[in-house]
Design a protein around this motif. Sequence first.
Motif, PDB file in Angstrom:
ATOM      1  N   ARG A  83       1.580  11.601  -3.713  1.00 51.06           N
ATOM      2  CA  ARG A  83       2.357  12.593  -4.454  1.00 51.06           C
ATOM      3  C   ARG A  83       2.737  12.140  -5.859  1.00 51.06           C
ATOM      4  N   ASP A  84       3.113  10.876  -5.991  1.00 48.52           N
ATOM      5  CA  ASP A  84       3.653  10.396  -7.259  1.00 48.52           C
ATOM      6  C   ASP A  84       2.827   9.289  -7.904  1.00 48.52           C
ATOM      7  N   GLY A  85       1.800   8.815  -7.226  1.00 48.44           N
ATOM      8  CA  GLY A  85       0.985   7.745  -7.781  1.00 48.44           C
ATOM      9  C   GLY A  85       1.680   6.398  -7.794  1.00 48.44           C
ATOM     10  N   ILE A  86       2.707   6.240  -6.946  1.00 46.26           N
ATOM     11  CA  ILE A  86       3.447   4.979  -6.867  1.00 46.26           C
ATOM     12  C   ILE A  86       2.915   4.198  -5.668  1.00 46.26           C
ATOM     13  N   LEU A  87       2.363   3.029  -5.932  1.00 44.59           N
ATOM     14  CA  LEU A  87       1.804   2.210  -4.862  1.00 44.59           C
ATOM     15  C   LEU A  87       2.785   1.097  -4.511  1.00 44.59           C
ATOM     16  N   LEU A  88       3.498   1.289  -3.424  1.00 44.53           N
ATOM     17  CA  LEU A  88       4.482   0.306  -2.965  1.00 44.53           C
ATOM     18  C   LEU A  88       3.857  -0.646  -1.962  1.00 44.53           C
ATOM     19  N   GLY A  89       4.395  -1.853  -1.902  1.00 41.04           N
ATOM     20  CA  GLY A  89       4.045  -2.779  -0.839  1.00 41.04           C
ATOM     21  C   GLY A  89       4.827  -2.403   0.405  1.00 41.04           C
ATOM     22  N   SER A  90       4.535  -3.059   1.498  1.00 45.63           N
ATOM     23  CA  SER A  90       5.165  -2.699   2.765  1.00 45.63           C
ATOM     24  C   SER A  90       6.680  -2.930   2.753  1.00 45.63           C
ATOM     25  N   SER A  91       7.146  -3.998   2.134  1.00 46.15           N
ATOM     26  CA  SER A  91       8.590  -4.260   2.085  1.00 46.15           C
ATOM     27  C   SER A  91       9.321  -3.200   1.267  1.00 46.15           C
ATOM     28  N   SER A  92       8.770  -2.842   0.129  1.00 47.89           N
ATOM     29  CA  SER A  92       9.383  -1.804  -0.699  1.00 47.89           C
ATOM     30  C   SER A  92       9.377  -0.462   0.015  1.00 47.89           C
ATOM     31  N   ALA A  93       8.283  -0.154   0.688  1.00 47.91           N
ATOM     32  CA  ALA A  93       8.193   1.112   1.414  1.00 47.91           C
ATOM     33  C   ALA A  93       9.254   1.180   2.512  1.00 47.91           C
ATOM     34  N   LEU A  94       9.481   0.073   3.202  1.00 50.82           N
ATOM     35  CA  LEU A  94      10.531   0.050   4.227  1.00 50.82           C
ATOM     36  C   LEU A  94      11.913   0.188   3.601  1.00 50.82           C
ATOM     37  N   ASN A  95      12.124  -0.423   2.428  1.00 52.29           N
ATOM     38  CA  ASN A  95      13.402  -0.274   1.725  1.00 52.29           C
ATOM     39  C   ASN A  95      13.650   1.189   1.360  1.00 52.29           C
TER      40      ASN A  95
ATOM     41  N   ASP B  20       8.170  -5.416  -3.916  1.00 53.63           N
ATOM     42  CA  ASP B  20       6.742  -5.720  -3.959  1.00 53.63           C
ATOM     43  C   ASP B  20       5.962  -4.455  -4.289  1.00 53.63           C
ATOM     44  N   LEU B  21       4.803  -4.665  -4.839  1.00 54.53           N
ATOM     45  CA  LEU B  21       3.882  -3.565  -5.105  1.00 54.53           C
ATOM     46  C   LEU B  21       2.728  -3.701  -4.129  1.00 54.53           C
ATOM     47  N   ALA B  22       1.734  -2.898  -4.287  1.00 56.20           N
ATOM     48  CA  ALA B  22       0.668  -2.828  -3.281  1.00 56.20           C
ATOM     49  C   ALA B  22      -0.437  -3.867  -3.440  1.00 56.20           C
ATOM     50  N   GLU B  23      -0.318  -4.757  -4.410  1.00 53.10           N
ATOM     51  CA  GLU B  23      -1.446  -5.674  -4.637  1.00 53.10           C
ATOM     52  C   GLU B  23      -1.788  -6.538  -3.420  1.00 53.10           C
ATOM     53  N   ARG B  24      -0.787  -6.930  -2.631  1.00 50.82           N
ATOM     54  CA  ARG B  24      -1.071  -7.782  -1.466  1.00 50.82           C
ATOM     55  C   ARG B  24      -1.326  -6.980  -0.197  1.00 50.82           C
ATOM     56  N   SER B  25      -0.836  -5.757  -0.127  1.00 48.16           N
ATOM     57  CA  SER B  25      -0.970  -4.993   1.114  1.00 48.16           C
ATOM     58  C   SER B  25      -1.905  -3.797   0.984  1.00 48.16           C
ATOM     59  N   TYR B  26      -2.525  -3.641  -0.185  1.00 44.37           N
ATOM     60  CA  TYR B  26      -3.368  -2.463  -0.419  1.00 44.37           C
ATOM     61  C   TYR B  26      -4.511  -2.370   0.594  1.00 44.37           C
ATOM     62  N   SER B  27      -5.138  -3.484   0.896  1.00 48.11           N
ATOM     63  CA  SER B  27      -6.299  -3.467   1.797  1.00 48.11           C
ATOM     64  C   SER B  27      -5.919  -3.109   3.227  1.00 48.11           C
ATOM     65  N   LYS B  28      -4.640  -3.128   3.548  1.00 50.88           N
ATOM     66  CA  LYS B  28      -4.196  -2.766   4.892  1.00 50.88           C
ATOM     67  C   LYS B  28      -3.402  -1.468   4.886  1.00 50.88           C
ATOM     68  N   LEU B  29      -2.349  -1.430   4.125  1.00 49.30           N
ATOM     69  CA  LEU B  29      -1.420  -0.308   4.127  1.00 49.30           C
ATOM     70  C   LEU B  29      -2.079   0.998   3.686  1.00 49.30           C
ATOM     71  N   TYR B  30      -3.024   0.929   2.785  1.00 44.53           N
ATOM     72  CA  TYR B  30      -3.672   2.118   2.245  1.00 44.53           C
ATOM     73  C   TYR B  30      -5.124   2.254   2.700  1.00 44.53           C
TER      74      TYR B  30
END
Length: 94
Positions: free
Chosen positions: A13-25, A48-58
Amino acid sequence: MGGLIVARELSQRDGILLGSSSALNVAGALYAAAKMGQGKTIVTFCCDLAERSYSKLYNAEFLKEKQLSTEYENLASMFERYQAEPSSAVITVS
């Protein structure tokens, strides 16, 4: 599951790529907003941003492999579901 819903919704929706910790927050802040009602200020951190979790979370294939649904509810229905939960579901820490 709330973090996954928030991460996917904000990315699409917004083009914001969050990491898993930020998404839970953010999911926790959404829950607090649903329980506290209007007129309150809620602050959370995006640590955190999605750079470390992109391959899993997305990654739909990874989520399917882990038996996590790639179909998700939107934030409005998630908010309504949070509002409908009984107050006994909330733990107060003092």
